[in-house]
Motif scaffolding. Structure first.
Motif, PDB file in Angstrom:
ATOM      1  N   SER A  34       3.908   1.316 -12.416  1.00  0.00           N
ATOM      2  CA  SER A  34       2.876   2.016 -13.174  1.00  0.00           C
ATOM      3  C   SER A  34       2.552   3.332 -12.470  1.00  0.00           C
ATOM      4  CB  SER A  34       1.637   1.135 -13.262  1.00  0.00           C
ATOM      5  OG  SER A  34       0.584   1.804 -13.899  1.00  0.00           O
ATOM      6  N   GLN A  95      -6.068   0.458   5.108  1.00  0.00           N
ATOM      7  CA  GLN A  95      -5.602   1.574   4.293  1.00  0.00           C
ATOM      8  C   GLN A  95      -5.148   2.718   5.190  1.00  0.00           C
ATOM      9  OE1 GLN A  95      -8.519   3.965   1.971  1.00  0.00           O
ATOM     10  NE2 GLN A  95      -7.304   3.285   0.222  1.00  0.00           N
ATOM     11  N   TRP A 116      -2.644   4.934   1.048  1.00  0.00           N
ATOM     12  CA  TRP A 116      -1.652   3.868   0.927  1.00  0.00           C
ATOM     13  C   TRP A 116      -2.318   2.533   1.241  1.00  0.00           C
ATOM     14  CZ3 TRP A 116       3.537   5.140  -0.071  1.00  0.00           C
ATOM     15  CH2 TRP A 116       3.887   6.485   0.072  1.00  0.00           C
ATOM     16  N   ASP A 119      -2.356  -4.258  -2.418  1.00  0.00           N
ATOM     17  CA  ASP A 119      -3.410  -4.958  -3.151  1.00  0.00           C
ATOM     18  C   ASP A 119      -3.252  -6.474  -3.026  1.00  0.00           C
ATOM     19  OD1 ASP A 119      -1.462  -5.722  -5.021  1.00  0.00           O
ATOM     20  OD2 ASP A 119      -2.182  -4.386  -6.596  1.00  0.00           O
ATOM     21  N   GLN A 123       1.224  -5.682  -4.062  1.00  0.00           N
ATOM     22  CA  GLN A 123       1.809  -4.452  -4.599  1.00  0.00           C
ATOM     23  C   GLN A 123       1.371  -3.282  -3.733  1.00  0.00           C
ATOM     24  OE1 GLN A 123       1.976  -4.861  -9.305  1.00  0.00           O
ATOM     25  NE2 GLN A 123      -0.109  -4.982  -8.548  1.00  0.00           N
ATOM     26  N   VAL A 125      -0.019   0.276  -3.428  1.00  0.00           N
ATOM     27  CA  VAL A 125      -0.850   1.176  -4.224  1.00  0.00           C
ATOM     28  C   VAL A 125      -0.922   2.512  -3.486  1.00  0.00           C
ATOM     29  CG1 VAL A 125      -3.137   1.584  -5.217  1.00  0.00           C
ATOM     30  CG2 VAL A 125      -2.203  -0.748  -5.107  1.00  0.00           C
ATOM     31  N   GLU A 127      -2.603   6.136  -3.925  1.00  0.00           N
ATOM     32  CA  GLU A 127      -3.546   6.974  -4.650  1.00  0.00           C
ATOM     33  C   GLU A 127      -3.357   8.397  -4.153  1.00  0.00           C
ATOM     34  OE1 GLU A 127      -8.282   7.335  -4.786  1.00  0.00           O
ATOM     35  OE2 GLU A 127      -7.497   5.402  -5.481  1.00  0.00           O
ATOM     36  N   ARG A 137      -3.146   6.966  -9.515  1.00  0.00           N
ATOM     37  CA  ARG A 137      -2.753   5.724  -8.842  1.00  0.00           C
ATOM     38  C   ARG A 137      -1.336   5.367  -9.250  1.00  0.00           C
ATOM     39  NH1 ARG A 137      -6.566   2.088  -6.747  1.00  0.00           N
ATOM     40  NH2 ARG A 137      -5.359   0.344  -7.532  1.00  0.00           N
ATOM     41  N   ILE A 139       1.561   2.466  -8.698  1.00  0.00           N
ATOM     42  CA  ILE A 139       1.694   1.067  -8.292  1.00  0.00           C
ATOM     43  C   ILE A 139       3.180   0.725  -8.166  1.00  0.00           C
ATOM     44  CG2 ILE A 139       1.099  -1.333  -8.827  1.00  0.00           C
ATOM     45  CD1 ILE A 139      -1.362   0.468  -8.599  1.00  0.00           C
ATOM     46  N   TYR A 140       3.553   0.101  -7.058  1.00  0.00           N
ATOM     47  CA  TYR A 140       4.937  -0.270  -6.778  1.00  0.00           C
ATOM     48  C   TYR A 140       5.016  -1.755  -6.440  1.00  0.00           C
ATOM     49  CZ  TYR A 140       5.728   4.746  -5.936  1.00  0.00           C
ATOM     50  OH  TYR A 140       5.808   6.117  -6.043  1.00  0.00           O
TER      51      TYR A 140
END
Length: 144
Positions: A34, A95, A116, A119, A123, A125, A127, A137, A139-140
């Motif tokens: 995403s 983070q 970085w 979550d 995943q 994240v 930003e 954002r 998402i991987y």
């Protein structure tokens, strides 16, 4: 019983006082899910550096940041335009924050902050906050 409880408390305090205990290892090949699917990023991380870039065989720039809070300088080329990112990485709990000043062409600049994290669904994240813009954002998911 009291000694056992004291041992648990000492261990818990030791973990709380060690800020590195919660730091994630972002290493791996990650595939974006995403906002658009398919882009990949390869991350390598050790005790002193954080490296991100395209997987081998794909085009793109690789950047390396020192994790000790000192300044890192990365030269990138995108669409034939060279840019220089000067940034610092720092930890805020689990983070990783990278604050960059990116310069290209004749002194054009962009201040950027990359956040970085991992979550609760494991995943990656990312930003991206560019000056005067809304945060994006990305998402991987880790590629197996």
């Amino acid at each position: 019983m009291t000694r056992a409880l004291l041992g648990v408390v000492v261990a818990a305090v030791g973990l709380a006082m060690n800020p590195q205990a919660k730091r994630p290892d972002f290493s791996g090949l990650w595939v974006m899910v995403s906002p658009e699917a398919g882009n990949q990023v390869l991350i390598k991380q050790d005790a002193t550096t954080f490296t991100s870039g395209p997987p081998s065989g794909q085009q793109g720039s690789t950047v390396v940041y020192k994790l000790d809070g000192t300044e890192s300088r990365n030269v990138m080329v995108n669409d034939g335009v060279e840019s220089v990112a000067v940034g610092k990485a720092s930890w805020n709990g689990n983070q990783l924050t990278i604050a960059n000043t990116i310069t290209w062409r004749q002194g054009e600049q962009l201040n950027q902050r990359l956040l970085w994290s991992i979550d609760d669904q494991n995943q990656l994240v990312l930003e991206v906050r560019n000056q005067d813009s809304e945060a994006r954002r990305l998402i991987y998911k880790r590629k197996e």
